[in-house]
Design a protein around this motif. Structure first.
Motif, PDB file in Angstrom:
ATOM      1  N   UNK A 130      75.667  20.908 -59.591  1.00  9.47           N
ATOM      2  CA  UNK A 130      74.593  21.876 -59.816  1.00  9.47           C
ATOM      3  C   UNK A 130      73.925  22.296 -58.515  1.00  9.47           C
ATOM      4  N   UNK A 131      73.784  21.354 -57.588  1.00 10.18           N
ATOM      5  CA  UNK A 131      73.209  21.689 -56.292  1.00 10.18           C
ATOM      6  C   UNK A 131      74.062  22.681 -55.531  1.00 10.18           C
ATOM      7  N   UNK A 132      75.374  22.471 -55.567  1.00 13.49           N
ATOM      8  CA  UNK A 132      76.290  23.385 -54.870  1.00 13.49           C
ATOM      9  C   UNK A 132      76.244  24.779 -55.475  1.00 13.49           C
ATOM     10  N   UNK A 133      76.272  24.842 -56.804  1.00 10.16           N
ATOM     11  CA  UNK A 133      76.273  26.148 -57.481  1.00 10.16           C
ATOM     12  C   UNK A 133      74.946  26.876 -57.263  1.00 10.16           C
ATOM     13  N   UNK A 134      73.843  26.173 -57.453  1.00  7.27           N
ATOM     14  CA  UNK A 134      72.531  26.807 -57.314  1.00  7.27           C
ATOM     15  C   UNK A 134      72.285  27.263 -55.874  1.00  7.27           C
ATOM     16  N   UNK A 135      72.678  26.438 -54.919  1.00  9.01           N
ATOM     17  CA  UNK A 135      72.504  26.819 -53.520  1.00  9.01           C
ATOM     18  C   UNK A 135      73.248  28.093 -53.172  1.00  9.01           C
ATOM     19  N   UNK A 136      74.480  28.217 -53.690  1.00  6.06           N
ATOM     20  CA  UNK A 136      75.263  29.426 -53.427  1.00  6.06           C
ATOM     21  C   UNK A 136      74.645  30.644 -54.108  1.00  6.06           C
ATOM     22  N   UNK A 137      74.178  30.465 -55.340  1.00  5.01           N
ATOM     23  CA  UNK A 137      73.599  31.590 -56.082  1.00  5.01           C
ATOM     24  C   UNK A 137      72.304  32.083 -55.444  1.00  5.01           C
ATOM     25  N   UNK A 138      71.546  31.173 -54.863  1.00  4.76           N
ATOM     26  CA  UNK A 138      70.282  31.556 -54.231  1.00  4.76           C
ATOM     27  C   UNK A 138      70.513  32.184 -52.861  1.00  4.76           C
ATOM     28  N   UNK A 139      71.385  31.573 -52.061  1.00 11.81           N
ATOM     29  CA  UNK A 139      71.533  32.009 -50.671  1.00 11.81           C
ATOM     30  C   UNK A 139      72.370  33.261 -50.517  1.00 11.81           C
ATOM     31  N   UNK A 140      73.443  33.409 -51.296  1.00 12.14           N
ATOM     32  CA  UNK A 140      74.366  34.528 -51.097  1.00 12.14           C
ATOM     33  C   UNK A 140      73.675  35.893 -51.169  1.00 12.14           C
ATOM     34  N   UNK A 141      72.881  36.202 -52.211  1.00 12.00           N
ATOM     35  CA  UNK A 141      72.221  37.514 -52.248  1.00 12.00           C
ATOM     36  C   UNK A 141      71.223  37.696 -51.104  1.00 12.00           C
ATOM     37  N   UNK A 142      70.480  36.636 -50.786  1.00 13.83           N
ATOM     38  CA  UNK A 142      69.498  36.720 -49.700  1.00 13.83           C
ATOM     39  C   UNK A 142      70.193  36.975 -48.363  1.00 13.83           C
ATOM     40  N   UNK A 143      71.260  36.221 -48.091  1.00  7.35           N
ATOM     41  CA  UNK A 143      71.986  36.392 -46.833  1.00  7.35           C
ATOM     42  C   UNK A 143      72.624  37.776 -46.754  1.00  7.35           C
ATOM     43  N   UNK A 144      73.114  38.266 -47.871  1.00  7.97           N
ATOM     44  CA  UNK A 144      73.737  39.597 -47.905  1.00  7.97           C
ATOM     45  C   UNK A 144      72.733  40.671 -47.508  1.00  7.97           C
ATOM     46  N   UNK A 145      71.550  40.637 -48.105  1.00  7.16           N
ATOM     47  CA  UNK A 145      70.526  41.656 -47.840  1.00  7.16           C
ATOM     48  C   UNK A 145      70.025  41.547 -46.402  1.00  7.16           C
ATOM     49  N   UNK A 146      69.638  40.333 -45.988  1.00  5.29           N
ATOM     50  CA  UNK A 146      69.060  40.165 -44.656  1.00  5.29           C
ATOM     51  C   UNK A 146      70.074  40.478 -43.552  1.00  5.29           C
ATOM     52  N   UNK A 147      71.327  40.123 -43.775  1.00  3.94           N
ATOM     53  CA  UNK A 147      72.345  40.372 -42.748  1.00  3.94           C
ATOM     54  C   UNK A 147      72.587  41.858 -42.544  1.00  3.94           C
ATOM     55  N   UNK A 148      72.725  42.591 -43.632  1.00  7.73           N
ATOM     56  CA  UNK A 148      73.012  44.016 -43.503  1.00  7.73           C
ATOM     57  C   UNK A 148      71.780  44.828 -43.119  1.00  7.73           C
TER      58      UNK A 148
END
Length: 242
Positions: free
Chosen positions: A63-81
């Motif tokens: 659950x930690x692995x899944x939740x961490x990916x779900x939280x970080x991926x959209x944030x990293x996508x927006x901030x990076x671009x």
């Protein structure tokens, strides 16, 4: 005397009849039954109470692995671009790295926390509030003690939440009186006053991502040349391409 049943074949198929069945057909028949047997064994194991504590630790890691990916991926996508320069390949690498780091750290923390909680409970034979605190302290030191951008964001996120929670708890316990008025407007006043003062005069003290956001909002809005970088773009296209 009838022959014993073959382990992974249907119950009505005996050894004598199997002699006439081609080996390829036997493999096809055995495959699905083997999978069913494995699934039954795994599901039976998951229902055993004696393994529940250990299995809860494993699922916590998942659950930690899944939740961490779900939280970080959209944030990293927006901030990076929005704020990161470089090629598309570099940006995608940065997104994947941030997502992996957040996912891995959260999974490792949950695994450590739940594992140490279970260990303390087994040793002392009961559950105490100190177990949660000590297990989380050890996990926080081991996993989130490394000073990097991801851990910094997570720790500061939690800091703001626990300050709110501790304030409410202090009221519940009678340590401070119940406010007669909603203190939220005062809280918002101080937060925004302090953060903008720091940004304008001591920006190096703020986290880089917060500096980038505030630069975009408050400093970039002071510069334009024509209608293109006044309304359409933040900066002239030639400058953005350099």
């Amino acid at each position: 005397m009838e022959a014993a049943e073959t382990p992974f074949l249907p119950r009505h198929v005996c050894t004598r009849s199997c002699i006439c069945v081609p080996s390829a057909l036997v493999k096809v028949m055995a495959g699905p039954d083997l999978i069913k047997t494995l699934m039954y064994t795994v599901n039976h194991l998951l229902q055993q109470d004696k393994y529940k504590a250990a299995l809860a630790v494993v699922k916590g890691f998942r659950n930690g692995a899944v939740y961490g990916a779900k939280i970080r991926a959209p944030h990293a996508l927006v901030m990076t671009f929005l704020f990161r320069s470089g090629s598309l390949k570099d940006k995608l690498k940065a997104i994947l790295k941030a997502t992996y780091t957040h996912s891995r750290n959260l999974a490792c923390f949950v695994f450590t926390y739940k594992g140490l909680q279970t260990l303390q409970e087994k040793i002392q034979g009961k559950t105490l509030q100190s177990h949660s605190f000590l297990a989380a302290c050890v996990g926080g030191w081991l996993v989130f003690g490394d000073n990097n951008n991801i851990n910094s964001q997570i720790n500061m996120y939690l800091l703001s939440r626990i300050l709110f929670a501790l304030s409410r708890l202090a009221v519940e316990k009678g340590l401070i009186p119940q406010p007669k008025r909603d203190p939220f407007p005062l809280f918002a006043t101080l937060v925004w006053g302090i953060v903008l003062w720091l940004f304008e005069y001591y920006p190096h003290t703020l986290q880089p991502s917060l500096q980038s956001s505030m630069n975009y909002l408050y400093h970039d809005s002071n510069v334009w040349h024509d209608i293109s970088d006044f309304l359409v773009y933040n900066k002239p296209r030639t400058a953005a391409q350099k």
